[in-house]
Design an enzyme around this catalytic site. Structure first.
Site, PDB file in Angstrom:
ATOM      1  N   ASP A  58       0.850  -1.194   0.000  1.00 33.05           N
ATOM      2  CA  ASP A  58       0.000   0.000   0.000  1.00 33.05           C
ATOM      3  C   ASP A  58       0.888   1.248   0.000  1.00 33.05           C
ATOM      4  OD1 ASP A  58      -1.936   1.936   0.354  1.00 33.05           O
ATOM      5  OD2 ASP A  58      -3.012   0.844   1.905  1.00 33.05           O
ATOM      6  N   ASP A  59       0.825   2.031  -1.062  1.00 36.13           N
ATOM      7  CA  ASP A  59       1.592   3.283  -1.191  1.00 36.13           C
ATOM      8  C   ASP A  59       3.095   3.056  -1.339  1.00 36.13           C
ATOM      9  OD1 ASP A  59      -0.828   4.509  -0.875  1.00 36.13           O
ATOM     10  OD2 ASP A  59      -0.329   5.617   0.931  1.00 36.13           O
ATOM     11  N   CYS A  98      -6.084   4.556  -3.537  1.00 34.76           N
ATOM     12  CA  CYS A  98      -6.282   3.180  -3.108  1.00 34.76           C
ATOM     13  C   CYS A  98      -7.550   2.499  -3.608  1.00 34.76           C
ATOM     14  CB  CYS A  98      -6.252   3.149  -1.588  1.00 34.76           C
ATOM     15  SG  CYS A  98      -6.577   1.547  -0.886  1.00 34.76           S
ATOM     16  N   ARG A 102      -7.848  -0.730  -6.296  1.00 31.82           N
ATOM     17  CA  ARG A 102      -8.227  -2.098  -5.915  1.00 31.82           C
ATOM     18  C   ARG A 102      -9.452  -2.574  -6.687  1.00 31.82           C
ATOM     19  NH1 ARG A 102      -5.347  -3.098  -0.853  1.00 31.82           N
ATOM     20  NH2 ARG A 102      -3.973  -1.287  -0.734  1.00 31.82           N
ATOM     21  N   LYS A 151      -5.922  -5.882   3.713  1.00 34.64           N
ATOM     22  CA  LYS A 151      -6.775  -4.715   3.527  1.00 34.64           C
ATOM     23  C   LYS A 151      -7.776  -4.928   2.393  1.00 34.64           C
ATOM     24  CE  LYS A 151      -6.292   0.153   2.152  1.00 34.64           C
ATOM     25  NZ  LYS A 151      -5.341   1.268   1.950  1.00 34.64           N
ATOM     26  N   HIS A 153     -10.997  -2.474   1.686  1.00 34.40           N
ATOM     27  CA  HIS A 153     -11.174  -1.073   1.286  1.00 34.40           C
ATOM     28  C   HIS A 153     -12.051  -0.885   0.052  1.00 34.40           C
ATOM     29  CE1 HIS A 153      -9.138   3.120   1.774  1.00 34.40           C
ATOM     30  NE2 HIS A 153     -10.441   3.121   2.035  1.00 34.40           N
ATOM     31  N   SER A 176      -8.153   1.519   5.363  1.00 42.83           N
ATOM     32  CA  SER A 176      -6.767   1.898   5.629  1.00 42.83           C
ATOM     33  C   SER A 176      -6.480   1.996   7.129  1.00 42.83           C
ATOM     34  CB  SER A 176      -6.432   3.236   4.965  1.00 42.83           C
ATOM     35  OG  SER A 176      -6.459   3.116   3.563  1.00 42.83           O
ATOM     36  N   HIS A 230       1.571   2.285   4.022  1.00 45.74           N
ATOM     37  CA  HIS A 230       0.668   3.433   4.196  1.00 45.74           C
ATOM     38  C   HIS A 230       0.876   4.010   5.604  1.00 45.74           C
ATOM     39  CE1 HIS A 230      -3.078   5.665   4.710  1.00 45.74           C
ATOM     40  NE2 HIS A 230      -3.365   5.491   3.427  1.00 45.74           N
ATOM     41  N   ASP A 282      -0.376  -0.704  -4.857  1.00 38.57           N
ATOM     42  CA  ASP A 282      -1.664  -0.201  -5.328  1.00 38.57           C
ATOM     43  C   ASP A 282      -1.558   1.151  -6.022  1.00 38.57           C
ATOM     44  OD1 ASP A 282      -1.127   1.265  -3.019  1.00 38.57           O
ATOM     45  OD2 ASP A 282      -3.201   1.254  -2.320  1.00 38.57           O
ATOM     46  N   ASN A 283      -0.543   1.926  -5.704  1.00 40.52           N
ATOM     47  CA  ASN A 283      -0.307   3.226  -6.350  1.00 40.52           C
ATOM     48  C   ASN A 283       1.070   3.716  -5.921  1.00 40.52           C
ATOM     49  OD1 ASN A 283      -2.828   3.975  -4.093  1.00 40.52           O
ATOM     50  ND2 ASN A 283      -0.775   4.817  -3.721  1.00 40.52           N
ATOM     51  N   LYS A 303       1.566   9.524  -5.308  1.00 39.64           N
ATOM     52  CA  LYS A 303       0.163   9.256  -5.027  1.00 39.64           C
ATOM     53  C   LYS A 303      -0.702  10.505  -5.199  1.00 39.64           C
ATOM     54  CE  LYS A 303      -2.773   7.744  -1.155  1.00 39.64           C
ATOM     55  NZ  LYS A 303      -2.785   7.085   0.165  1.00 39.64           N
TER      56      LYS A 303
END
Length: 508
Positions: A58-59, A98, A102, A151, A153, A176, A230, A282-283, A303
């Site tokens: 994540d991130d 995010c 997803r 996660k 989300h 998150s 994240h 994810d990004n 991001k």
């Protein structure tokens, strides 16, 4: 008599061989015909349905992995996957934030088609439409056990939860790790002991290994979606202070350890050669978070932005015996491509009642060919902000985000006019070629209009609970806080000096 028997034997043998040859040719023709129906690219997958382990950070930024150029963060297990498998240099998330990212991954569809434009917050009563068909649902149709660890989300109310989107098992968080009180779901049960985030990566790793152990005798799909890195970032005591990359590096190195544990367990169970393992993000990195936000390496921004740093993500695929060492897939690929690719590997069709934007990239995994379409539409906040066709990327005019503070901190971005880049020569997007390529600009703008028209009537935007442009106002991170404090102190001294000077002049 013996001569006649010999001739009869020879004749019978020749007729048998002819029959076997015809039968073999018919079987081969049927196999080729079946392959032509099922696949859209060259495949070298083994006949048995492979297990699939999809590991999602994540991130995590493009520059945060050793194989992608990091010199301060040690990631030997992910680097091993890159060296002994396939390393994608131009792999894209479906969104620079995010939730839409997803949604694009799991459905193979642009999030804009789903009305998912921003990130869901705990205040939201909405989620991804249960009518969407996910990777988990597609693979269940092929007899796979499906599990999500980590996660979700995509909506935290009952009708939107993973068990209603094809997952047999779920252990993790609904959103998150910066969104208030956090409690683990264990399938539909909730553990009301508040989550200690220091041990989150280890907890997810243990749960992932249990899932693999439990389903080792059948095909399985494991979606291991880490909450880290994240913010707020946490590493277990074993990893704290161990990385030259600071606290952020500690967190990423623990993620790498987790990857290593998964690979080790697959080896121990003799599953490695029948398991495709993918690691990605994810990004891009949340640059606004300063030292806790990671790095996009040579790419621009991160991001929340549709420059390359926001959507081009590190991606490696590992499959001993199927993916050759040092494979370098050519051209772009996207997170939406995994659904049709996994469907191909599992020998099941993709949904035919809706548009699937992803393309089967099985051939890319084996280093053969390129993605069928070298195009990508970059969306943020429900707006199309950029478009790539081949090596060319056009970026539409943008008003900026608190751009007057961009000199203080990465993550605050100034506005810009129409931009055109050749990403092959300029992946950092520093050289605007609009003036020299008027015809190309005209063509690409027309292609954008054509794509928008093809979308037809889109669903109403999902209500997320908050405005996604919250980033600059969340908190003053350490780097930004120090800079602003310095500006405040120096400014105060200057104002005090001016006032004092004025008082002195007035007394004369």
């Amino acid at each position: 008599m013996y001569y006649q028997k010999f001739l009869l034997s020879i004749s019978f043998f020749m007729l048998s061989m002819v029959g076997l040859t015809v039968a073999a040719e018919q079987a081969l023709s049927e196999e080729i015909a079946n392959n032509e129906v099922v696949t859209t690219s060259e495949i070298t997958s083994p006949p048995d349905k492979p297990n699939i382990v999809f590991i999602f950070a994540d991130d995590l930024g493009y520059g945060d992995i050793g194989a992608y150029g990091s010199t301060t963060i040690n990631t030997p297990n992910i680097d091993k996957m890159a060296a002994q498998g396939a390393k994608f240099d131009e792999f894209y998330a479906a969104s620079p934030v995010c939730t839409p990212s997803r949604a694009g991954l799991l459905t193979g569809r642009y999030p804009i088609r789903q009305g998912i434009h921003n990130v869901f917050f705990p205040e939201s009563f909405q989620g991804m439409d249960p009518e969407e068909i996910t990777i988990a649902e597609v693979l269940k149709g092929a007899g796979y056990a499906t599990g999500l660890v980590g996660k979700w989300h995509l909506g935290h109310h009952e009708q939107y939860m993973p068990w209603n989107q094809g997952f047999d098992e779920f252990f993790g968080l609904p959103y998150s790790n910066d969104m208030g009180g956090l409690y683990y779901f264990n399938n539909k049960d909730i553990d009301f002991e508040e989550v200690d985030q220091r041990y989150m990566t280890k907890t997810y790793t243990d749960q992932a290994l249990q899932f693999i152990d439990k389903h080792q005798e059948q095909p399985f799909f494991l979606y291991l979606a880490h909450n880290m890195p994240h913010v707020p970032i946490y590493a277990s005591p074993e990893f704290e202070g161990q990385s030259a990359g600071g606290a952020y590096g500690d967190v990423v190195e623990e993620l790498d350890w987790s990857v290593g544990q998964v690979l080790k367990r697959l080896d121990e169970l003799n599953l490695s050669e029948n398991t495709l393992v993918i690691f990605t993000s994810d990004n891009g990195p949340w640059l606004l978070m300063g030292d806790e936000g990671g790095s996009a390496g040579p790419l621009r921004e991160g991001k929340q932005f549709t420059f390359e740093g926001g959507m081009r993500v590190p991606t490696v695929a590992y499959w001993p015996g199927t993916i050759s060492q040092g494979t370098k897939p050519q051209g772009l690929a996207t997170m939406m491509d995994w659904l049709p690719t996994f469907a191909n590997l599992a020998n099941v069709p993709v949904p035919a009642d809706r548009v699937i934007d992803g393309r089967d990239i099985t051939g890319l995994l084996t280093g053969k060919g390129t993605r069928a379409e070298q195009t990508l539409f970059y969306y943020m906040n429900g707006e199309l902000r950029a478009y790539r066709n081949g090596n060319w990327k056009i970026k539409l005019p943008y008003k900026g985000q608190v751009g007057f503070l961009s000199w203080l901190q990465d993550g605050f971005v100034s506005g810009h006019e129409l931009l055109l880049f050749n990403l092959k020569d300029d992946p950092g997007e520093s050289n605007n070629l609009v003036a020299e390529n008027a015809n190309r600009v005209e063509v690409m703008l027309a292609e954008i209009d054509e794509f928008k028209a093809s979308l037809g009537t889109l669903p109403e935007a999902k209500k997320t609970g908050k405005n996604m442009d919250y980033g600059p106002y969340i908190r003053l991170v350490s780097g930004l806080g120090a800079k602003m404090l310095l500006v405040f102190v120096l400014g105060s001294f200057f104002i005090f000096w001016v006032i004092r000077k004025c008082i002195r002049l007035a007394r004369r």
